[in-house]
Scaffold this motif. Sequence first.
Motif, mmCIF file in Angstrom:
data_model
loop_
_atom_site.group_PDB
_atom_site.id
_atom_site.type_symbol
_atom_site.label_atom_id
_atom_site.label_comp_id
_atom_site.label_asym_id
_atom_site.label_seq_id
_atom_site.Cartn_x
_atom_site.Cartn_y
_atom_site.Cartn_z
ATOM 1 N N LEU A 270 -15.587 21.530 29.944
ATOM 2 C CA LEU A 270 -14.133 21.565 30.053
ATOM 3 C C LEU A 270 -13.650 21.165 31.436
ATOM 4 O O LEU A 270 -12.689 20.395 31.581
ATOM 5 N N ALA B 6 -14.223 17.464 31.807
ATOM 6 C CA ALA B 6 -13.320 16.715 30.931
ATOM 7 C C ALA B 6 -11.913 16.648 31.505
ATOM 8 O O ALA B 6 -11.267 15.591 31.505
ATOM 9 N N GLU B 7 -11.439 17.787 32.017
ATOM 10 C CA GLU B 7 -10.085 17.824 32.579
ATOM 11 C C GLU B 7 -9.987 16.950 33.817
ATOM 12 O O GLU B 7 -8.986 16.259 34.039
ATOM 13 N N THR C 25 -11.771 14.326 34.373
ATOM 14 C CA THR C 25 -11.944 12.926 33.975
ATOM 15 C C THR C 25 -10.705 12.341 33.312
ATOM 16 O O THR C 25 -10.257 11.244 33.657
ATOM 17 N N THR D 245 -8.071 16.899 26.960
ATOM 18 C CA THR D 245 -9.119 17.916 26.918
ATOM 19 C C THR D 245 -8.752 19.038 25.959
ATOM 20 O O THR D 245 -9.570 19.467 25.135
ATOM 21 N N PHE E 18 -10.575 20.031 22.513
ATOM 22 C CA PHE E 18 -11.135 21.380 22.441
ATOM 23 C C PHE E 18 -10.700 22.089 21.158
ATOM 24 O O PHE E 18 -11.521 22.637 20.419
ATOM 25 N N ALA F 41 -12.657 12.484 27.767
ATOM 26 C CA ALA F 41 -12.187 13.869 27.870
ATOM 27 C C ALA F 41 -12.020 14.498 26.486
ATOM 28 O O ALA F 41 -12.363 15.668 26.288
ATOM 29 N N GLY G 5 -14.153 17.589 25.118
ATOM 30 C CA GLY G 5 -13.410 18.750 24.640
ATOM 31 C C GLY G 5 -13.811 19.132 23.224
ATOM 32 O O GLY G 5 -13.956 20.319 22.905
#
Length: 251
Positions: A55, A58-59, A61, A67, A71, A202, A206
Amino acid sequence: MPGWLEAGLWGSLAGGALLIGAAVAWFRRVPPRAIAAIMAFGAGVLIAALSFELLDEAERTGGLAPTAAGFLGGACAYVAANALLARHGARHRKRSGGQQPSEADVQGSGAAIAVGALLDGVPESVVLGLSLLGGGDVGLAVVAAVFISNVPEGLSSAAGMKRAGRSAGYVFGIWGGIALASGLAAMLGNLALESASPAAVAVIMGVAAGAILAMVADTMIPEAFEDAHLLTGLITTAGFLTAFAVERLAA
């Protein structure tokens, strides 16, 4: 070594931990409380890995919105697929006791359990492939987390399969197949997303994180609590701290 090949090898290595756990359960009788404790520890490790390695990355990126969408989508997809498989006998596929049905109890449960095991393992492997995008090094914490968590998953599930009367060929066939599928998923994750946009990466990270968290809550923690009871939270915390320390030391 090409990135896609390295990803495949790391994925196969991490997936191979399922075979280790299955072999231990098949040839040795492991006390239920020990299985529960190992499962709780593995759950903590995975929660830490998805928090700090998935996470957070991903955030950074692709931003918060992609994200978060990935998720929630990953969690919803896993829960929906898990609910479908539960109707066909795969609800207790990670249980080490007598909860798993035999083929005589529920027709088609063997295939459902196999598909469920694949569903549990693929998101973790895709993440390994993603970590090598752009020529980067594989995340040691992610590999360690997947490997450590796969041992109790294979151990607990194989113990339950043995109790349900499944054959050795079935048990080791499943986990050997999942180990190969893990390598393939890591390889495809690296190849398919090599030129993807940061937002797309991302979203995929997620999705994997959401699916893993849903899997931990639906399958690993219930199995751990079955025998570890009030110690489950403490052991899970120890697993989380271990993975967090590995991630920080590897940084």
